[in-house]
Design an enzyme around this catalytic site. Structure first.
Site, PDB file in Angstrom:
ATOM      1  N   GLU A   1      -7.031  12.573   8.248  1.00  0.00           N
ATOM      2  CA  GLU A   1      -8.237  11.990   7.642  1.00  0.00           C
ATOM      3  C   GLU A   1      -8.961  13.023   6.780  1.00  0.00           C
ATOM      4  O   GLU A   1      -9.133  14.172   7.179  1.00  0.00           O
ATOM      5  CB  GLU A   1      -9.159  11.474   8.752  1.00  0.00           C
ATOM      6  CG  GLU A   1     -10.103  10.348   8.322  1.00  0.00           C
ATOM      7  CD  GLU A   1      -9.409   9.167   7.639  1.00  0.00           C
ATOM      8  OE1 GLU A   1      -8.388   8.682   8.153  1.00  0.00           O
ATOM      9  OE2 GLU A   1      -9.898   8.743   6.578  1.00  0.00           O
TER      10      GLU A   1
ATOM     11  N   ASN B   1      -5.257   2.960  -3.393  1.00  0.00           N
ATOM     12  CA  ASN B   1      -6.568   3.570  -3.654  1.00  0.00           C
ATOM     13  C   ASN B   1      -6.393   5.086  -3.671  1.00  0.00           C
ATOM     14  O   ASN B   1      -5.893   5.655  -2.699  1.00  0.00           O
ATOM     15  CB  ASN B   1      -7.561   3.221  -2.534  1.00  0.00           C
ATOM     16  CG  ASN B   1      -8.070   1.789  -2.603  1.00  0.00           C
ATOM     17  OD1 ASN B   1      -7.843   1.082  -3.581  1.00  0.00           O
ATOM     18  ND2 ASN B   1      -8.773   1.362  -1.565  1.00  0.00           N
ATOM     19  N   GLN B   2      -6.783   5.726  -4.753  1.00  0.00           N
ATOM     20  CA  GLN B   2      -6.645   7.188  -4.849  1.00  0.00           C
ATOM     21  C   GLN B   2      -7.986   7.817  -5.220  1.00  0.00           C
ATOM     22  O   GLN B   2      -8.181   8.359  -6.303  1.00  0.00           O
ATOM     23  CB  GLN B   2      -5.542   7.555  -5.869  1.00  0.00           C
ATOM     24  CG  GLN B   2      -4.147   7.146  -5.431  1.00  0.00           C
ATOM     25  CD  GLN B   2      -3.678   7.883  -4.165  1.00  0.00           C
ATOM     26  OE1 GLN B   2      -4.089   9.024  -3.901  1.00  0.00           O
ATOM     27  NE2 GLN B   2      -2.836   7.244  -3.360  1.00  0.00           N
TER      28      GLN B   2
ATOM     29  N   ASP C   1      -0.031   5.178   0.894  1.00  0.00           N
ATOM     30  CA  ASP C   1      -0.164   6.188   1.956  1.00  0.00           C
ATOM     31  C   ASP C   1      -0.222   5.527   3.331  1.00  0.00           C
ATOM     32  O   ASP C   1      -1.056   4.657   3.581  1.00  0.00           O
ATOM     33  CB  ASP C   1      -1.420   7.034   1.716  1.00  0.00           C
ATOM     34  CG  ASP C   1      -1.373   7.764   0.374  1.00  0.00           C
ATOM     35  OD1 ASP C   1      -0.284   8.240  -0.010  1.00  0.00           O
ATOM     36  OD2 ASP C   1      -2.416   7.837  -0.297  1.00  0.00           O
TER      37      ASP C   1
ATOM     38  N   ASP D   1      -1.829  -0.463   5.730  1.00  0.00           N
ATOM     39  CA  ASP D   1      -2.225   0.123   7.018  1.00  0.00           C
ATOM     40  C   ASP D   1      -3.744   0.264   7.160  1.00  0.00           C
ATOM     41  O   ASP D   1      -4.227   0.973   8.039  1.00  0.00           O
ATOM     42  CB  ASP D   1      -1.538   1.486   7.234  1.00  0.00           C
ATOM     43  CG  ASP D   1      -2.107   2.578   6.337  1.00  0.00           C
ATOM     44  OD1 ASP D   1      -2.627   2.246   5.241  1.00  0.00           O
ATOM     45  OD2 ASP D   1      -2.043   3.759   6.727  1.00  0.00           O
TER      46      ASP D   1
ATOM     47  N   ASP E   1       0.869  -1.169   0.000  1.00  0.00           N
ATOM     48  CA  ASP E   1       0.000   0.000   0.000  1.00  0.00           C
ATOM     49  C   ASP E   1       0.917   1.234   0.000  1.00  0.00           C
ATOM     50  O   ASP E   1       2.100   1.135   0.335  1.00  0.00           O
ATOM     51  CB  ASP E   1      -0.878  -0.054   1.259  1.00  0.00           C
ATOM     52  CG  ASP E   1      -1.679   1.218   1.443  1.00  0.00           C
ATOM     53  OD1 ASP E   1      -2.268   1.698   0.455  1.00  0.00           O
ATOM     54  OD2 ASP E   1      -1.705   1.727   2.583  1.00  0.00           O
TER      55      ASP E   1
ATOM     56  N   CYS F   1      -6.053   2.933  -8.023  1.00  0.00           N
ATOM     57  CA  CYS F   1      -7.472   3.003  -8.378  1.00  0.00           C
ATOM     58  C   CYS F   1      -7.910   4.452  -8.247  1.00  0.00           C
ATOM     59  O   CYS F   1      -7.859   5.016  -7.158  1.00  0.00           O
ATOM     60  CB  CYS F   1      -8.304   2.117  -7.448  1.00  0.00           C
ATOM     61  SG  CYS F   1     -10.073   2.532  -7.550  1.00  0.00           S
TER      62      CYS F   1
ATOM     63  N   CYS G   1     -11.605  -2.261  -8.902  1.00  0.00           N
ATOM     64  CA  CYS G   1     -10.175  -2.180  -8.572  1.00  0.00           C
ATOM     65  C   CYS G   1      -9.895  -1.437  -7.274  1.00  0.00           C
ATOM     66  O   CYS G   1      -8.727  -1.333  -6.861  1.00  0.00           O
ATOM     67  CB  CYS G   1      -9.363  -1.612  -9.733  1.00  0.00           C
ATOM     68  SG  CYS G   1      -9.797   0.022 -10.311  1.00  0.00           S
ATOM     69  N   ARG G   2     -10.927  -0.921  -6.617  1.00  0.00           N
ATOM     70  CA  ARG G   2     -10.667  -0.281  -5.331  1.00  0.00           C
ATOM     71  C   ARG G   2     -10.507  -1.383  -4.273  1.00  0.00           C
ATOM     72  O   ARG G   2     -11.416  -2.192  -4.059  1.00  0.00           O
ATOM     73  CB  ARG G   2     -11.822   0.666  -4.976  1.00  0.00           C
ATOM     74  CG  ARG G   2     -11.599   1.437  -3.686  1.00  0.00           C
ATOM     75  CD  ARG G   2     -12.706   2.448  -3.417  1.00  0.00           C
ATOM     76  NE  ARG G   2     -12.640   2.892  -2.037  1.00  0.00           N
ATOM     77  CZ  ARG G   2     -11.797   3.829  -1.571  1.00  0.00           C
ATOM     78  NH1 ARG G   2     -10.969   4.436  -2.389  1.00  0.00           N
ATOM     79  NH2 ARG G   2     -11.782   4.140  -0.296  1.00  0.00           N
ATOM     80  N   LYS G   3      -9.329  -1.418  -3.599  1.00  0.00           N
ATOM     81  CA  LYS G   3      -9.138  -2.427  -2.545  1.00  0.00           C
ATOM     82  C   LYS G   3     -10.270  -2.288  -1.535  1.00  0.00           C
ATOM     83  O   LYS G   3     -10.644  -1.174  -1.219  1.00  0.00           O
ATOM     84  CB  LYS G   3      -7.797  -2.211  -1.834  1.00  0.00           C
ATOM     85  CG  LYS G   3      -6.550  -2.460  -2.684  1.00  0.00           C
ATOM     86  CD  LYS G   3      -5.275  -2.073  -1.923  1.00  0.00           C
ATOM     87  CE  LYS G   3      -5.167  -0.563  -1.749  1.00  0.00           C
ATOM     88  NZ  LYS G   3      -3.910  -0.133  -1.098  1.00  0.00           N
TER      89      LYS G   3
HETATM   90 MG   LIG Z   1      -2.795   3.317   3.418  1.00  0.00          MG
HETATM   91 ZN   LIG Z   2     -11.030   1.415  -9.260  1.00  0.00          ZN
END
Ligand SMILES: [Mg+2]
Ligand SMILES: [Zn+2]
Length: 195
Positions: free
Chosen positions: A30, A65-66, A21, A140, A19, A103, A112-114
């Site tokens: 957050e 994941n973005q 971030d 994390d 992963d 993603c 595709c998003r974990k």
């Molecule tokens: Mg992370």
């Molecule tokens: Zn995706």
């Protein structure tokens, strides 16, 4: 009761999924996102840990994941630029990431998003020899641990610092094969468990 076969591929770790971030770079508070290279703060020991994986012949793949892209906060090109700068920084110190996947989609709008497996599928298209039984996922978030577990990988939960710990952290800690405080400790756990 099933016989407990722990990590059939433990002697044979070939691919490490990381992963981004909170594992490679400091997580933003957050609700905030890393939108440019100037906000990408590499965590202590990360470059050396990636170099250690490289030296051990283990493929290093980043899966991130973005969702900030779907929110219009930055673009895919911005993420590519951040990854290019990070790669440059790594290469200057004798390390490299084999491939970055991310993603860009919002929740519940893609495969595709974990924890969904889309980025694993993409990686396997690019590196057909990837075998989940010989792979590990380090992350994390609960979504990272679920991603790895559903695919049959070993999983390492990076707890990070307590104030940035997420809601799913207790479940992630319970489900993961290893719980550590940082990427260097995760790499230690995986490489030492091969013996
Ligand atoms: Mg992370
Ligand atoms: Zn995706």
């Amino acid at each position: 009761m099933q016989p407990s076969v722990v990590h059939p591929g433990a002697q044979n770790l070939r691919t490490c999924f990381l992963d981004r971030d909170g594992v490679l770079n400091r997580k933003m508070p957050e609700g905030r996102y890393v939108t440019s290279w100037s906000e990408f703060e590499i965590l202590p020991g990360v470059v050396q840990s990636i170099a250690r994986l490289n030296r051990a012949g283990i493929r290093v793949i980043v899966v991130s994941n973005q969702r900030g892209i779907a929110k219009g906060l930055y673009t895919s090109a911005d993420v590519d630029a951040i990854h290019a700068s990070f790669q440059e920084q790594l290469k200057a110190q004798g390390a490299h990431v084999d491939h970055f996947y991310f993603c860009p989609h919002d929740k519940q709008s893609c495969d595709c998003r974990k924890p969904l497996p889309g980025m694993f599928d993409q990686a396997r298209r690019d590196f057909p020899e990837i075998d989940p039984a010989h792979s590990a996922m380090i992350g994390d978030s609960l979504s990272d641990i679920e991603f790895g577990r559903r695919l049959g990988m070993r999983t390492v939960f990076v707890e990070g610092d307590p104030e940035h710990r997420k809601a799913g952290a207790p479940d992630a800690a319970r489900l993961a094969d290893f719980r550590v405080l940082s990427l260097p400790a995760a790499v230690d756990a995986l490489l030492d468990s091969r013996q």
